[in-house]
Motif scaffolding. Structure first.
Motif, PDB file in Angstrom:
ATOM      1  N   LEU A  38       0.840  -1.064   0.040  1.00 41.11           N
ATOM      2  CA  LEU A  38      -0.007  -0.110   0.167  1.00 41.11           C
ATOM      3  C   LEU A  38       1.041   1.178   0.050  1.00 41.11           C
ATOM      4  N   GLU A  39       0.550   2.347  -0.726  1.00 44.31           N
ATOM      5  CA  GLU A  39       0.958   3.634  -0.670  1.00 44.31           C
ATOM      6  C   GLU A  39       0.386   4.218   0.584  1.00 44.31           C
ATOM      7  N   PRO A  40       1.075   4.926   1.314  1.00 40.96           N
ATOM      8  CA  PRO A  40       0.582   5.885   2.669  1.00 40.96           C
ATOM      9  C   PRO A  40      -0.295   6.762   2.071  1.00 40.96           C
ATOM     10  N   SER A  41      -0.234   7.276   1.013  1.00 41.02           N
ATOM     11  CA  SER A  41      -1.100   8.293   0.548  1.00 41.02           C
ATOM     12  C   SER A  41      -2.490   7.743   0.210  1.00 41.02           C
ATOM     13  N   GLU A  42      -2.625   6.516  -0.120  1.00 36.82           N
ATOM     14  CA  GLU A  42      -3.810   6.002  -0.280  1.00 36.82           C
ATOM     15  C   GLU A  42      -4.632   5.831   0.825  1.00 36.82           C
ATOM     16  N   LEU A  43      -4.229   5.895   1.864  1.00 33.24           N
ATOM     17  CA  LEU A  43      -5.080   6.029   3.375  1.00 33.24           C
ATOM     18  C   LEU A  43      -5.089   7.257   3.862  1.00 33.24           C
ATOM     19  N   VAL A  44      -4.088   8.364   3.621  1.00 33.86           N
ATOM     20  CA  VAL A  44      -4.028   9.567   4.302  1.00 33.86           C
ATOM     21  C   VAL A  44      -3.548  10.591   3.158  1.00 33.86           C
ATOM     22  N   GLU A  45      -4.275  11.422   2.759  1.00 35.56           N
ATOM     23  CA  GLU A  45      -3.713  12.291   1.774  1.00 35.56           C
ATOM     24  C   GLU A  45      -2.540  12.963   2.223  1.00 35.56           C
ATOM     25  N   GLY A  46      -1.257  12.844   1.043  1.00 35.16           N
ATOM     26  CA  GLY A  46      -0.136  13.588   1.589  1.00 35.16           C
ATOM     27  C   GLY A  46       0.786  12.923   2.500  1.00 35.16           C
ATOM     28  N   ALA A  47       0.328  11.625   3.104  1.00 33.63           N
ATOM     29  CA  ALA A  47       1.371  10.875   3.729  1.00 33.63           C
ATOM     30  C   ALA A  47       2.406   9.961   3.079  1.00 33.63           C
ATOM     31  N   THR A  48       3.590  10.217   3.767  1.00 32.78           N
ATOM     32  CA  THR A  48       4.870   9.503   3.145  1.00 32.78           C
ATOM     33  C   THR A  48       5.309   8.074   3.823  1.00 32.78           C
ATOM     34  N   GLY A  49       4.537   7.801   4.702  1.00 34.76           N
ATOM     35  CA  GLY A  49       5.446   6.372   5.314  1.00 34.76           C
ATOM     36  C   GLY A  49       4.371   5.709   6.427  1.00 34.76           C
ATOM     37  N   PHE A  50       4.934   4.689   6.873  1.00 35.85           N
ATOM     38  CA  PHE A  50       4.234   4.017   7.714  1.00 35.85           C
ATOM     39  C   PHE A  50       5.212   3.740   9.066  1.00 35.85           C
ATOM     40  N   GLY A  51       4.630   3.770  10.228  1.00 32.66           N
ATOM     41  CA  GLY A  51       5.466   3.526  11.487  1.00 32.66           C
ATOM     42  C   GLY A  51       5.428   2.023  11.712  1.00 32.66           C
ATOM     43  N   PRO A  52       6.083   1.310  12.654  1.00 26.50           N
ATOM     44  CA  PRO A  52       6.051   0.134  13.136  1.00 26.50           C
ATOM     45  C   PRO A  52       4.499  -0.322  13.707  1.00 26.50           C
ATOM     46  N   VAL A  53       4.081  -1.414  13.364  1.00 26.40           N
ATOM     47  CA  VAL A  53       2.728  -2.199  13.844  1.00 26.40           C
ATOM     48  C   VAL A  53       2.908  -2.238  15.368  1.00 26.40           C
ATOM     49  N   GLY A  54       1.993  -1.818  16.043  1.00 30.18           N
ATOM     50  CA  GLY A  54       1.976  -1.795  17.367  1.00 30.18           C
ATOM     51  C   GLY A  54       2.153  -3.261  17.951  1.00 30.18           C
ATOM     52  N   ALA A  55       2.715  -3.721  19.101  1.00 35.66           N
ATOM     53  CA  ALA A  55       2.801  -5.021  19.728  1.00 35.66           C
ATOM     54  C   ALA A  55       1.243  -5.461  20.120  1.00 35.66           C
ATOM     55  N   GLU A  56       0.715  -4.545  21.087  1.00 33.93           N
ATOM     56  CA  GLU A  56      -0.429  -4.884  21.901  1.00 33.93           C
ATOM     57  C   GLU A  56      -1.751  -4.362  21.125  1.00 33.93           C
ATOM     58  N   ILE A  57      -1.681  -3.319  20.264  1.00 34.56           N
ATOM     59  CA  ILE A  57      -2.768  -2.945  19.690  1.00 34.56           C
ATOM     60  C   ILE A  57      -2.083  -3.083  18.101  1.00 34.56           C
ATOM     61  N   PRO A  58      -2.459  -3.922  17.147  1.00 33.67           N
ATOM     62  CA  PRO A  58      -2.027  -3.794  16.064  1.00 33.67           C
ATOM     63  C   PRO A  58      -2.551  -2.647  15.072  1.00 33.67           C
ATOM     64  N   VAL A  59      -2.002  -1.680  15.146  1.00 36.58           N
ATOM     65  CA  VAL A  59      -2.287  -0.267  14.394  1.00 36.58           C
ATOM     66  C   VAL A  59      -0.831   0.221  14.167  1.00 36.58           C
ATOM     67  N   GLY A  65       6.229  12.969   6.731  1.00 33.46           N
ATOM     68  CA  GLY A  65       7.531  13.276   7.361  1.00 33.46           C
ATOM     69  C   GLY A  65       7.816  12.464   8.774  1.00 33.46           C
ATOM     70  N   SER A  66       7.769  13.491  10.034  1.00 34.79           N
ATOM     71  CA  SER A  66       7.760  12.697  11.109  1.00 34.79           C
ATOM     72  C   SER A  66       6.697  12.869  11.859  1.00 34.79           C
ATOM     73  N   ASP A  67       5.732  13.453  11.436  1.00 37.46           N
ATOM     74  CA  ASP A  67       4.275  13.691  12.167  1.00 37.46           C
ATOM     75  C   ASP A  67       3.561  12.716  11.834  1.00 37.46           C
ATOM     76  N   THR A  68       2.692  12.023  12.956  1.00 40.46           N
ATOM     77  CA  THR A  68       1.718  11.258  12.764  1.00 40.46           C
ATOM     78  C   THR A  68       0.297  11.635  12.412  1.00 40.46           C
ATOM     79  N   VAL A  69      -0.030  11.404  11.116  1.00 41.94           N
ATOM     80  CA  VAL A  69      -1.335  12.013  10.463  1.00 41.94           C
ATOM     81  C   VAL A  69      -2.601  11.223  10.767  1.00 41.94           C
ATOM     82  N   GLY A  70      -2.135   9.912  11.021  1.00 39.19           N
ATOM     83  CA  GLY A  70      -3.004   8.917  11.087  1.00 39.19           C
ATOM     84  C   GLY A  70      -2.770   7.403  11.618  1.00 39.19           C
ATOM     85  N   TYR A  71      -3.720   6.497  11.730  1.00 39.00           N
ATOM     86  CA  TYR A  71      -3.371   5.392  12.183  1.00 39.00           C
ATOM     87  C   TYR A  71      -4.172   4.174  11.287  1.00 39.00           C
TER      88      TYR A  71
END
Length: 728
Positions: A38-59, A65-71
């Protein structure tokens, strides 16, 4: 015929053995498997990347950039709703910090109707309609504040996607505290009601400590609230009276708590309440006075209290007349007098937690025309005082949380989904039930039904037309061998009713077919209810009316073509054991999806295939049913166990008479006179011939014998008369 019977018995035994193989797969959290595609921009407009998937909550955080704009999250990681195939529909979606859906995309599925038929792009276009959905509004309304964009022919799939997206989105938002949606389950903060405290208290004491909560609205408050809406029609119709006059004075208390219940209801009425409530059920007391009623009159007409409903997090409870009891008085001597005193039951499967805050929402309506109304809502908040609560131990809290979230809540949500579908399709269910009732009576009284050949012919044509247009083209309830493969897959991987209950008309038909197999064999469905079978027969009848010649295959060739459909079914079923997706692809040998579900609006190779079968059927009636239908083959195997043989025959049938064998629409009657139950479609044509005074030689001979007896009797009577006249 003996060879065919042995073949079918062996096939049935093989079918049962391989179906009993059980292998329960374990599904892990799978978001990480889909993110690389998936491209990050498909889920949030202008997004550039994904962070690591959470261990307890699979999000996974969606980064700009370095800002979290969604989950980002995978719906099947949070909810267990399965599609028509019995497997989850995997959709990756993203939610913003304000609890708004920013993007969603279908990434994997096993839905037969989408695999080949409806383009995935069309489904993704439907899913994109969820962009901008405010989960806060969904939490408040219980998931009903949006419209569903149904795709024709994929109703079940769309309903499952909708349920999965909304429920998983709410779980993610609540787990992360997005948009102010806090989780109702906070681990160490969990409480349970202390049922041991049972002291009696006065009205003022209960009101003072918050055991009773009050909402008081004056006429002035209501007029100001409607004025704030800017609705000119509502403003032009203010409530009459002094602004300080009561509009409604409403109070609420959780009376399933012993101290509150006994204090407000008294010992006797509280005892009645505990008998009324089932295990896990709660109850609230609502009182009211003033010109506005919190009950209204809607419950009298439809049984629903449409002016109040209870909200707790993303759970919502609407009350009906079966959840309601009316009282006359309150027990405390210092309690005010109310014009309305009512008890409302909260079901155990509603997800309600008495230890958590909740609110009762009051709907205030104002007539602004002969039919039109304006509406406002007011909340009566309630939180049980700490004196009635005690903390859960860690040993209690963890299992309780896990069980409630993963088992009870999930089961309740699945049940709510299929119940909503059944409720929405009530008219279609009634029509189908009527058709099944008429068909059952026809079979039970088949001799009387076929007495008049012309009348029965037009009855059958009308019934087949109804099967084609209503069951097929309108309701899309064509049964398929894919249903059986999905059932076999469910039996191997942990059977539940949920997926099969999602399509009520298909579910009802399968139950009817199961019963019919015991009484009449496969013909009840194949000959009467199958939309594609009806299409073949109706088009053939038109061909006959146009004097298109009919071809009858030689018996030897005809009999050797029968096994083809059994071979096709066995191949598909064996293939489904290895890969259900591959089997569903090859199940396109059934033209049902093309001709019935999609109404020929499909890629040209599928349309050519379906139309070719129908053209052949103009010359050979029900060609596909006779030689190629894997569903018919599947139904013929268990049909061998039918308990009754309803079709009447004469000793002369087959030797020497061949009338029924010649006229049988599908050549299911052997030259020796036996009816092959595996091929018979129960059209009852042979039963019309059985009592025909024009075409059945046996009946004609009996008629002549009766006529001869009458003539002989008349001649004897005439001769006797002549003898007597001579004597005179």
């Amino acid at each position: 015929m003996m060879m065919t019977d042995k073949f079918l018995r062996a096939l049935a035994a093989f079918f049962m053995l391989i179906t009993m193989a059980v292998a329960a797969p374990v599904q892990a959290q799978e978001l990480g498997r889909f993110l690389p595609g998936l491209e990050p921009s498909e889920l949030v407009e202008g997004a550039t990347g994904f962070g690591p998937v959470g261990a307890e909550i699979p999000v996974a955080p969606v980064l700009k950039g370095s800002d979290t704009v969604g989950y980002a999250f995978l719906t099947s990681d949070f909810v267990g709703t399965t599609g028509y195939s019995g497997k989850p529909i995997h959709v990756v979606a993203a939610v913003s910090p304000d609890a708004v859906i920013t993007g969603a995309k279908l990434v994997e599925h096993s839905e037969p109707i989408v695999l080949i038929g409806i383009p995935v792009a069309k489904v993704n276009a439907m899913i994109s309609g969820y962009i901008g959905m405010d989960l806060k509004a969904e939490a408040e309304s219980g998931g009903s504040s949006h419209d569903i964009d149904i795709i024709s022919g994929a109703t079940v799939t769309v309903m499952v996607i909708d349920d999965s997206l909304v429920r998983s989105g709410l779980k993610v938002a609540r787990s992360l505290g997005l948009g102010g949606l806090a989780s109702a389950d906070t681990g160490a903060a969990r409480r349970e009601v202390d049922m041991t405290t049972q002291e009696a208290r006065s009205w003022e004491e209960l009101l003072g400590d918050g055991s009773v909560r009050r909402l008081s609205l004056s006429v002035g408050h209501i007029n100001e609230a409607f004025a704030a809406t800017g609705d000119k029609k509502a403003i032009a119709r203010p409530e009459k009276g002094d602004p300080e006059d009561d509009f409604i004075d409403m109070n609420m208390a959780l009376v399933s708590v012993p101290t509150i219940g006994k204090s407000l209801l008294g010992e006797l009425e509280y005892a009645n309440l505990t008998k009324w409530l089932g295990e896990g059920e709660q109850a609230i007391l609502v009182t009211g006075r003033g010109p506005y009623s919190f009950k209204g009159s809607g419950y009298v007409r439809g049984g629903i209290f449409d002016r109040i409903h209870l909200l707790q997090g993303d759970h919502s409870v609407r009350f009906n007349d079966k959840m309601h009891r009316r009282l006359n008085l309150l027990a405390p001597a210092d309690a005010p007098t109310f014009t309305e005193v009512d008890l409302f039951k909260i079901p155990a499967d509603s997800g309600f937690d008495p230890a958590q805050p909740f609110r009762l929402q009051l709907l205030v309506q104002r007539a602004i025309g002969a039919v039109d109304k304006a509406f406002l809502t007011f909340d009566l908040d309630y939180k049980l005082p700490e004196t009635y609560l005690m903390p859960l131990s860690v040993a209690q809290a963890v299992p309780a949380a896990a069980t409630a979230d993963t088992d009870d809540a999930e089961a309740a949500a699945k049940r709510a989904l299929w119940q909503r579908i059944w409720h929405d399709r009530t008219p279609e269910i009634i029509v189908l039930a009527g058709m099944l009732g008429v068909l059952t009576l026809t079979f039970f009284f088949q001799f009387q039904a076929t007495a008049n050949e012309r009348r029965f012919y037009w009855f059958r044509i009308a019934f087949l037309t109804m099967s084609l247009f209503f069951i097929g083209w309108y309701a899309n309830a064509q049964l398929s061998v894919v249903n059986l493969m999905a059932l076999a897959g469910a039996l191997r991987s942990g059977f539940t009713w949920d997926a099969f209950l999602l399509d009520p008309l298909v579910f009802i038909q399968w139950f009817a077919v199961a019963a019919a197999l015991l009484f009449w064999g496969r013909g009840a469905y194949c000959g009467w209810l199958c939309p594609f079978g009806a299409l073949q027969e109706l088009t053939n009848q038109i061909a006959r009316a146009l004097h298109i010649p009919q071809w009858e295959l030689p018996w030897g060739l005809h009999e050797r073509l029968w096994p083809i459909k059994y071979i096709i079914f066995l191949g598909l079923f064996g293939m489904s054991l290895a890969s259900i997706s591959m089997a569903e692809h090859y199940a396109e040998v059934e033209p049902f999806k093309t001709a019935i579900i999609l109404k020929f609006v499909r890629d040209w190779p599928f349309v050519v295939f379906a139309v070719t079968l129908l053209i052949i059927g103009l010359f050979v009636e029900r060609f596909y049913c006779r030689y190629m239908c894997p569903l018919g083959a599947a139904l013929a195997i268990p049909a061998r166990i039918r308990m009754f043989d309803w079709l009447r025959r004469y000793r002369e049938c087959g030797n020497p008479c061949q009338t029924c064998a010649i006229e049988c629409p599908v050549q299911a009657i052997h030259p020796t006179g036996e009816i092959n139950p595996n091929e018979c479609i129960n059209c009852l044509h042979c039963q019309m011939l059985y009592q025909s005074h024009d075409r059945c030689p046996v009946v004609i001979r009996k008629d002549k014998r009766r006529a001869g007896d009458k003539m002989s009797a008349a001649a004897n009577e005439k001769a006797l008369g002549q003898i007597l006249s001579r004597k005179n």
